[in-house]
Write a protein that holds these residues in place. Structure first.
Motif, short mmCIF file in Angstrom:
data_model
loop_
_atom_site.label_atom_id
_atom_site.label_comp_id
_atom_site.label_asym_id
_atom_site.label_seq_id
_atom_site.Cartn_x
_atom_site.Cartn_y
_atom_site.Cartn_z
N ASN A 39 0.81 -1.22 0.00
CA ASN A 39 0.00 0.00 0.00
C ASN A 39 0.84 1.28 0.00
OD1 ASN A 39 -2.44 -1.34 0.00
ND2 ASN A 39 -2.56 -1.41 2.22
N PHE A 40 2.11 1.15 0.33
CA PHE A 40 2.94 2.33 0.49
C PHE A 40 3.00 3.16 -0.80
CE2 PHE A 40 6.79 4.81 0.99
CZ PHE A 40 6.64 5.29 2.27
N LYS A 41 3.25 2.52 -1.95
CA LYS A 41 3.36 3.26 -3.21
C LYS A 41 2.03 3.87 -3.63
CE LYS A 41 7.36 1.00 -5.18
NZ LYS A 41 7.90 0.25 -6.30
N VAL A 42 0.94 3.26 -3.22
CA VAL A 42 -0.38 3.77 -3.58
C VAL A 42 -0.74 4.99 -2.74
CG1 VAL A 42 -2.84 3.22 -3.61
CG2 VAL A 42 -1.17 1.49 -4.30
N ASN A 43 -0.36 4.96 -1.46
CA ASN A 43 -0.79 6.00 -0.52
C ASN A 43 0.18 7.16 -0.34
OD1 ASN A 43 -3.31 4.78 0.35
ND2 ASN A 43 -2.02 3.19 1.23
N PHE A 44 1.42 7.01 -0.78
CA PHE A 44 2.41 8.06 -0.57
C PHE A 44 3.10 8.41 -1.87
CE2 PHE A 44 1.89 6.00 3.51
CZ PHE A 44 1.73 7.08 4.34
N THR A 45 3.36 9.69 -2.05
CA THR A 45 4.04 10.19 -3.23
C THR A 45 5.34 10.85 -2.79
OG1 THR A 45 1.91 10.65 -4.24
CG2 THR A 45 3.82 11.73 -5.21
N PRO A 46 6.46 10.54 -3.44
CA PRO A 46 7.71 11.21 -3.08
C PRO A 46 7.59 12.72 -3.29
CG PRO A 46 8.12 9.37 -4.55
CD PRO A 46 6.64 9.57 -4.50
N VAL A 47 8.19 13.46 -2.39
CA VAL A 47 8.17 14.92 -2.47
C VAL A 47 9.61 15.40 -2.59
CG1 VAL A 47 7.57 17.04 -1.25
CG2 VAL A 47 6.12 15.02 -1.03
N PRO A 48 9.93 16.13 -3.65
CA PRO A 48 11.31 16.61 -3.81
C PRO A 48 11.61 17.77 -2.85
CG PRO A 48 9.95 17.44 -5.58
CD PRO A 48 9.08 16.51 -4.77
N PHE A 49 12.83 17.81 -2.37
CA PHE A 49 13.28 18.91 -1.54
C PHE A 49 14.44 19.59 -2.25
CE2 PHE A 49 11.27 16.14 1.52
CZ PHE A 49 10.57 17.03 2.29
#
Length: 50
Positions: free
Chosen positions: A11-21
């Motif tokens: 579920n991790f890839k479905v529920n979370f999106t990488p955020v660039p810093f």
């Protein structure tokens, strides 16, 4: 509230999106006009977070 169901590998890839810093130094500035009321509110919020 139990959030563990969102943290399973499947579920991790479905529920979370990488955020660039962006940590690179900044060399340009911008200028923006604000009302005195908004400026005071920003200053108050900044002081509150310190």
């Amino acid at each position: 509230m139990d959030l563990s169901e969102y943290l399973t590998p499947e579920n991790f890839k479905v529920n979370f999106t990488p955020v660039p810093f962006e940590f690179t130094p900044k060399d340009k500035t911008i200028s923006r006009q604000l009302s005195l009321e908004l400026l005071e509110a920003v200053k108050a919020a900044s002081a509150h977070k310190r």
